[in-house]
Design an enzyme around this catalytic site. Structure first.
Site, short mmCIF file in Angstrom:
data_model
loop_
_atom_site.label_atom_id
_atom_site.label_comp_id
_atom_site.label_asym_id
_atom_site.label_seq_id
_atom_site.Cartn_x
_atom_site.Cartn_y
_atom_site.Cartn_z
N MET A 1 0.96 -1.30 -0.24
CA MET A 1 0.16 0.01 -0.39
C MET A 1 0.49 1.32 -0.04
SD MET A 1 -2.66 1.04 2.89
CE MET A 1 -3.73 2.59 2.69
N LYS A 19 3.86 7.10 6.51
CA LYS A 19 2.73 6.29 5.12
C LYS A 19 2.58 6.88 4.46
CE LYS A 19 1.23 2.25 6.27
NZ LYS A 19 0.14 0.77 5.64
N ASP A 114 -8.22 -6.15 8.50
CA ASP A 114 -6.91 -6.70 7.86
C ASP A 114 -6.04 -6.96 9.46
OD1 ASP A 114 -5.17 -7.41 6.03
OD2 ASP A 114 -3.67 -5.47 6.27
#
Length: 212
Positions: A1, A19, A114
């Site tokens: 991702m 991120k 997840d």
């Protein structure tokens, strides 16, 4: 991702996990808007066993980013890579703390989607192991619905999570809190036995076993 960096937020002088999201995941304004709305919801989660989500933004270079709490610790994945399995009292203590995090999130209508060993981080505090569940809800940020999430998995975008996916997610059905409970069950199974509950040569085979 995306790619995660250890960074310092200059205005507050704090360390964060930054991120940088793959731009192909959020390539249009509608997706960016949904991404930002979901990020706002996640930023309101506050629990001792959930890694804090600080903010979502767009860099000057037009890269979407997510700023999260930086946690000094070791992921459950790293622990299992070293020891294969954990002593049962340690394993149940870790998973019980993760369950507390999930109970809190579910009470606010938020699913993780997840859960896996790499998203469960264990840090030390006065000799006690403290669990932090991370990457909360990020799987949903890049998918408009469960069928799109399933498609991303089949194409390898979320490869690595399939081992812990609920039958509902594997078959594209609507999810509720039980999907996260199933994933935590798979994680606990691996902690206690040193192996996964289901194994197959590819992600489609794994999804078939979860469903059947």
């Amino acid at each position: 991702m995306g790619t995660v960096f250890k960074a310092r937020q200059i205005d507050l002088g704090r360390l964060v996990a930054l991120k940088i999201v793959n731009p192909t995941m959020v390539g249009d304004s509608d997706t960016l808007g949904r991404f930002e709305r979901e990020a706002q919801i996640l930023s309101e989660l506050s629990h001792p066993h959930i890694g804090r989500f600080f903010r979502f933004g767009i860099s000057p270079e037009k890269f979407p980013y997510i700023e999260m709490e930086f946690i000094e610790g070791e992921s459950l994945r790293q622990m299992l890579n070293k020891d294969d399995c954990l002593e049962w009292t340690r394993a149940t203590s870790i998973i019980a703390q993760a369950c507390q995090a999930m109970e809190y999130a579910h009470s606010r209508g938020i699913l993780h989607r997840d859960l896996k060993p790499s998203n469960i981080v264990v840090c030390k505090d006065a000799g006690r192991e403290i669990v932090k569940v991370i990457d909360f809800g990020l799987a949903k940020l890049i998918a408009r619905d469960e069928r799109e999430l399933q498609k991303l998995t089949q194409t390898g975008t979320l490869l690595g999570s399939v081992q812990y996916m609920s039958p509902e997610l594997c078959s594209g059905r609507t999810l509720d809190h039980r999907a996260d409970i199933y994933s935590l069950g798979c994680v606990l199974f691996e902690c206690l036995t040193g192996r996964l509950p289901h194994e197959a040569d590819n992600s489609i085979g794994l999804m078939h076993k979860h469903v059947n």
